[in-house]
Design a protein around this motif. Structure first.
Motif, short mmCIF file in Angstrom:
data_model
loop_
_atom_site.label_atom_id
_atom_site.label_comp_id
_atom_site.label_asym_id
_atom_site.label_seq_id
_atom_site.Cartn_x
_atom_site.Cartn_y
_atom_site.Cartn_z
N SER A 9 12.71 22.86 40.18
CA SER A 9 12.43 21.50 40.24
C SER A 9 11.16 21.86 41.43
CB SER A 9 13.47 20.92 40.98
OG SER A 9 12.74 19.64 40.93
N ILE A 40 22.03 20.48 29.41
CA ILE A 40 21.45 20.09 30.54
C ILE A 40 22.19 18.39 31.15
CG2 ILE A 40 19.32 18.73 31.45
CD1 ILE A 40 18.18 20.21 29.88
N CYS A 41 23.00 18.14 31.69
CA CYS A 41 24.21 17.47 32.15
C CYS A 41 22.92 16.68 33.25
CB CYS A 41 24.96 17.54 32.78
SG CYS A 41 26.53 16.46 33.99
N ASP A 44 22.88 17.11 36.72
CA ASP A 44 21.42 18.28 37.07
C ASP A 44 20.08 16.84 37.81
OD1 ASP A 44 22.22 20.65 36.61
OD2 ASP A 44 22.12 19.70 34.69
N LEU A 45 20.29 15.91 36.97
CA LEU A 45 18.83 15.48 36.58
C LEU A 45 18.86 14.20 38.16
CD1 LEU A 45 18.13 14.11 33.03
CD2 LEU A 45 17.59 16.21 34.55
N ARG A 48 18.37 16.36 41.22
CA ARG A 48 16.91 16.40 41.34
C ARG A 48 16.44 15.52 42.53
NH1 ARG A 48 13.08 16.34 36.06
NH2 ARG A 48 13.96 15.09 36.45
N GLY A 60 21.77 23.00 37.22
CA GLY A 60 22.24 24.30 36.47
C GLY A 60 23.36 24.30 36.69
N LEU A 140 20.32 27.17 34.77
CA LEU A 140 18.63 27.05 34.53
C LEU A 140 17.36 27.89 34.73
CD1 LEU A 140 18.31 23.01 34.39
CD2 LEU A 140 19.48 24.01 33.08
N HIS A 341 14.22 27.20 26.48
CA HIS A 341 13.90 27.09 28.20
C HIS A 341 13.09 26.30 28.18
CE1 HIS A 341 13.27 30.80 28.43
NE2 HIS A 341 13.06 31.06 29.76
N ILE A 344 12.17 22.53 28.18
CA ILE A 344 12.63 22.14 28.64
C ILE A 344 12.27 20.34 28.81
CG2 ILE A 344 11.97 21.77 31.21
CD1 ILE A 344 15.10 21.47 31.72
N LEU A 348 14.34 17.06 27.56
CA LEU A 348 14.21 15.55 28.14
C LEU A 348 14.31 14.28 27.53
CD1 LEU A 348 14.61 16.95 31.21
CD2 LEU A 348 16.61 16.39 30.54
#
Length: 366
Positions: A9, A40-41, A44-45, A48, A60, A140, A341, A344, A348
């Motif tokens: 990111s 992906i949890c 994580d978002l 970020r 990750g 990740l 990967h 990604i 999402l």
């Protein structure tokens, strides 16, 4: 020092960048894991978006793979072991000694991008340090550095795409049910929110004798999934009076409730639908104060439990859940869809659209 690719990111408002990175060799207390799958949890978002100005960031925290190398002082984990990576804990504080490592006194320092003591980088991109150490793994990427306290050895034949989310999301939902609420026979559990955490809780509840599950969820596709997995009812809070409907379905109130949404009003509803002596668990990291009727709470003997990471001891609980899956009693594979990967952003997008429950990224094995 292995060279691999990672989902970095560089801007919290933009998508991830697939870039080459160099991962350092393990120090004395570190473990180098060749990552084969990483869930992906939502955390994580969120992390970020809320990250500091240090970029790029490598997230990750649901990694799984094969141990490539171990440091000179690592015991109990060997090259070639299949492992699931989870959250870090110190092992020495009071909560760790009491078997509650999710509430470790050093949790923030160890899990929130904790650096090496000498500040040397574990991961670099184009020769510059990457902000890593998320949950002590930042998985990740095709390789990750972990430590013995967050590395769980699993059986050789384990499907790592299914096992990876046990590092956080699946562990949280299943643990809230099996470790905290612990429904007895003839129980009715209401789950608010049918994402990966809520549906893992549903599947965990169905491993218990004579336990019925009602799901409350706004998305039609996820209500359908809940019914397919074994829920006795799936309610749309936008079209029905949830409290009244649950009252009718339970003839007096639920015995247990699980809130995965983190919304104060939903937690209040979860407590409200409980019958006498009922218990609710909250796992969503929201904010605010729920409007709970204290008189009802006291006179009805209800209880509310905060629950982090399923209140589990991962080294014990993750293998227990994998054994249930191997026996066909916990079909977590029905929640997972894998993506290379490099896809990604598509993963999402599919999750946001409600097409899937749990996206898991894969790296080609070598």
């Amino acid at each position: 020092m292995p060279v691999t690719t990672a989902a970095l990111s560089r801007d919290p408002r933009a998508g991830f960048h697939i870039e080459p990175v160099v991962v350092d060799d393990p120090r004395a207390h570190e473990i180098l894991v060749r990552v084969e799958a990483a869930g992906i949890c939502h955390t994580d978002l969120v992390s970020r978006a809320a990250g500091s100005d240090e970029r790029p960031v490598l997230l990750g925290h649901e990694g799984a793979g094969t141990v490539a190398a171990v440091g000179s002082e690592v015991t109990g984990v060997r090259p070639g072991d299949r492992v699931v990576l989870t959250f870090r804990h110190c092992g020495a504080c009071r909560n760790c000694r009491l078997g509650r490592p999710a509430y470790c006194a050093q949790s923030v320092r160890l899990n929130q991008f904790g650096a090496r003591p000498d500040r040397t980088p574990r991961v670099t991109a184009a020769g510059k340090p990457v902000r890593d150490g998320f949950f002590g793994q930042s998985s990740l990427a095709g390789y990750a550095l972990s430590t013995p306290d967050n590395t769980v050895v699993v059986p050789p034949g384990t499907d790592l795409a299914v096992a990876a989310p046990l590092g956080c999301g699946f562990q949280t939902g299943a643990g809230a049910v099996l470790n905290v609420l612990r429904p007895e026979p003839d129980s009715t559990l209401v789950i608010f929110g049918a994402g990966a955490v809520g549906l893992a809780g549903l599947l965990a509840a169905l491993t218990l004798p004579d336990t019925r599950v009602i799901v409350v969820e706004t998305a039609a596709a996820r209500r359908d999934t809940a019914l397919e997995l074994g829920a006795v009812a799936a309610l749309d809070p936008g079209t029905v009076d949830v409290s009244a409907a649950i009252g009718e379905l339970t003839a007096g109130g639920a015995t247990h409730a699980l809130d995965t949404t983190g919304r104060p009003d939903v937690l209040a509803t979860a407590v409200g639908v409980l019958g006498v002596g009922g218990a609710a668990a909250a796992v969503g990291l929201g904010a605010g104060i729920p409007p709970i009727d204290v008189r009802d709470l006291v006179l009805s003997g209800k209880s509310i439990h905060g629950c982090l990471e399923g209140d589990s001891i991962p080294a014990r609980f993750i293998p227990e859940l994998l054994a249930l899956h191997a026996a066909g009693r916990l079909p977590l594979d029905r929640l997972v869809r894998t993506y290379p990967h490099t896809d990604i952003d598509r993963a999402l997008a599919d999750q946001r659209a409600g097409h899937i429950v749990k996206p898991v990224l894969t790296w080609a094995t070598v």
